[in-house]
Scaffold this motif. Structure first.
Motif, PDB file in Angstrom:
ATOM      1  N   ALA A   1     -31.240   6.933 -90.468  1.00  0.00           N
ATOM      2  CA  ALA A   1     -29.967   7.531 -90.093  1.00  0.00           C
ATOM      3  C   ALA A   1     -28.862   6.492 -89.958  1.00  0.00           C
ATOM      4  O   ALA A   1     -29.086   5.361 -89.515  1.00  0.00           O
ATOM      5  CB  ALA A   1     -30.119   8.301 -88.786  1.00  0.00           C
ATOM      6  N   SER A   2     -27.661   6.896 -90.329  1.00  0.00           N
ATOM      7  CA  SER A   2     -26.477   6.065 -90.137  1.00  0.00           C
ATOM      8  C   SER A   2     -25.852   6.375 -88.783  1.00  0.00           C
ATOM      9  O   SER A   2     -26.248   7.323 -88.098  1.00  0.00           O
ATOM     10  CB  SER A   2     -25.464   6.340 -91.251  1.00  0.00           C
ATOM     11  N   SER A   3     -24.851   5.586 -88.415  1.00  0.00           N
ATOM     12  CA  SER A   3     -24.108   5.823 -87.175  1.00  0.00           C
ATOM     13  C   SER A   3     -22.781   6.519 -87.447  1.00  0.00           C
ATOM     14  O   SER A   3     -21.974   6.697 -86.534  1.00  0.00           O
ATOM     15  CB  SER A   3     -23.838   4.487 -86.467  1.00  0.00           C
ATOM     16  N   GLY A   4     -22.560   6.906 -88.696  1.00  0.00           N
ATOM     17  CA  GLY A   4     -21.294   7.507 -89.107  1.00  0.00           C
ATOM     18  C   GLY A   4     -20.940   7.015 -90.499  1.00  0.00           C
ATOM     19  O   GLY A   4     -21.827   6.641 -91.280  1.00  0.00           O
ATOM     20  N   PRO A   5     -19.661   6.971 -90.845  1.00  0.00           N
ATOM     21  CA  PRO A   5     -19.281   6.511 -92.187  1.00  0.00           C
ATOM     22  C   PRO A   5     -19.550   5.021 -92.435  1.00  0.00           C
ATOM     23  O   PRO A   5     -19.365   4.551 -93.553  1.00  0.00           O
ATOM     24  CB  PRO A   5     -17.770   6.794 -92.239  1.00  0.00           C
ATOM     25  N   HIS A   6     -19.988   4.299 -91.406  1.00  0.00           N
ATOM     26  CA  HIS A   6     -20.222   2.853 -91.518  1.00  0.00           C
ATOM     27  C   HIS A   6     -18.926   2.165 -91.932  1.00  0.00           C
ATOM     28  O   HIS A   6     -17.952   2.236 -91.204  1.00  0.00           O
ATOM     29  CB  HIS A   6     -21.401   2.566 -92.449  1.00  0.00           C
ATOM     30  N   SER A   7     -18.838   1.525 -93.074  1.00  0.00           N
ATOM     31  CA  SER A   7     -17.584   0.854 -93.454  1.00  0.00           C
ATOM     32  C   SER A   7     -17.147   1.279 -94.847  1.00  0.00           C
ATOM     33  O   SER A   7     -16.582   0.485 -95.604  1.00  0.00           O
ATOM     34  CB  SER A   7     -17.753  -0.670 -93.390  1.00  0.00           C
TER      35      SER A   7
END
Length: 341
Positions: A188-194
């Protein structure tokens, strides 16, 4: 040489050498805190030395990556949220190293601005040091460039440079071992990342919300705080599995999303077949899609949609690998398989 009265100084030209020196002194303890076996020099020289033998490598290949943070920096600059973009910078580089099976060893940063604000720069570099600690690599140096006229007041840019190593027989992807039926495991990611922040900023503009407005998809945070969630660093949860030969391929899901990145780690003649129902797209992406009117295809080729790292694992090894990732604290899930293309 005789000093001329009223002669021009470098400070009058816009470059403050004293501020640069103050920044170096401020970040020295931050860099020292990232020391690891193999580092053979400190800050202040013209280059950094690293001893691969001391790091435990017998037949190593060096792997290097470089990246930035993109227009996510615009949000940091507009809101004053400078503390985590350094983590983003490290993450974008070290996660790329993982795709080659390499362990991050040393990191250098490039910080460029029109007028150096020591307090802001120190906050940014503190984030870089924190990212290095999360990745187990050493911050061994960098460059601070004060360039009057190149940037608007308060603006800065970042670039990161990472060097890692992998023993020759451990290089990823292992294309010759991949087969139809191999399992895809998502972390899983934490959101859009960068990635995709030009789209993110356009959606926020369309929403009419201010950066300091209560976040509509994350309770207790402002919109900016939620969108500035730092990129996850996956090194410590995956490195042992990579070194043990349990991973056949690995894709860091960055620009290009889940459509363009996985094929870079997959053998010719095979394609990823995703089970798009295997995970729920996180609330941030649901909000971006709904508010921006973004198509499913555009979402999948712009954002990670909740999968920050994709592992390719043999079917027999998948349960063991999944269990190890969960034990390491990852939100990991089977999200598809390889199929004949």
């Amino acid at each position: 040489m005789t000093d001329r009265p009223n002669g021009l100084t470098y400070a009058q030209a816009g470059v403050d050498i004293d501020a640069g020196n103050a920044l170096v002194e401020a970040i020295k303890p931050l860099a020292r805190a990232t020391a690891r076996p193999g580092v053979a020099s400190g800050l202040g020289g013209f280059g950094a030395l690293f001893d691969l033998k001391a790091a435990g490598y017998e037949d190593p290949l060096l792997v290097s990556t470089t990246d930035g943070v993109g227009t996510k920096l615009k949000i940091a600059i507009e809101t004053g949220l400078h503390d985590t973009v350094g983590i983003d910078l490290v993450a974008m580089c070290v996660n790329d190293l993982l795709a080659q099976g390499a362990e991050p060893l040393l990191f250098l940063d490039y910080f460029a601005t029109g007028k150096l604000d020591v307090a802001t720069a120190t906050r940014v570099v503190a984030g870089i040091a924190e990212g290095c600690k999360l990745a187990g690599c050493a911050l061994v140096g960098g460059e601070t460039a004060e360039m009057p006229g190149m940037y608007a007041d308060g603006e800065y840019d970042l670039a990161g440079f990472n060097v890692g190593a992998v023993n020759r027989d451990g290089v990823l992807p292992k294309l010759e071992t991949q087969r139809a039926g191999d399992v895809l495991i998502g972390l899983a990611s934490s959101g859009p990342h960068s990635n995709g922040y030009s789209m993110v900023r356009k959606v926020v503009e369309r929403s009419g919300l201010a950066w300091d407005a209560p976040c509509p998809f994350a309770e207790g945070l402002t919109l900016a705080e939620a969108l500035m969630a730092p990129t996850r660093i996956y090194v410590k949860s995956t490195m042992a599995l990579i070194k043990a030969g349990r991973i056949k391929g690995l894709a860091h899901i960055t620009g290009g999303g889940l459509i363009e990145n996985p094929p870079r780690a997959i053998a010719e003649g095979l394609v990823p077949r995703f089970d798009w129902n295997a995970w729920e797209m996180p609330a941030v992406f649901q909000w971006l899609q709904a508010t921006g009117g973004i198509s499913e295809h555009e979402m999948r080729r712009t954002f990670n949609c909740g999968v920050g790292l994709l592992l390719i694992v043999g079917k027999d090894a998948a349960p063991e690998v999944l269990a190890a990732l969960l034990e390491a604290g990852e939100d990991a899930f089977v999200c598809g398989e390889l199929a004949n293309g």
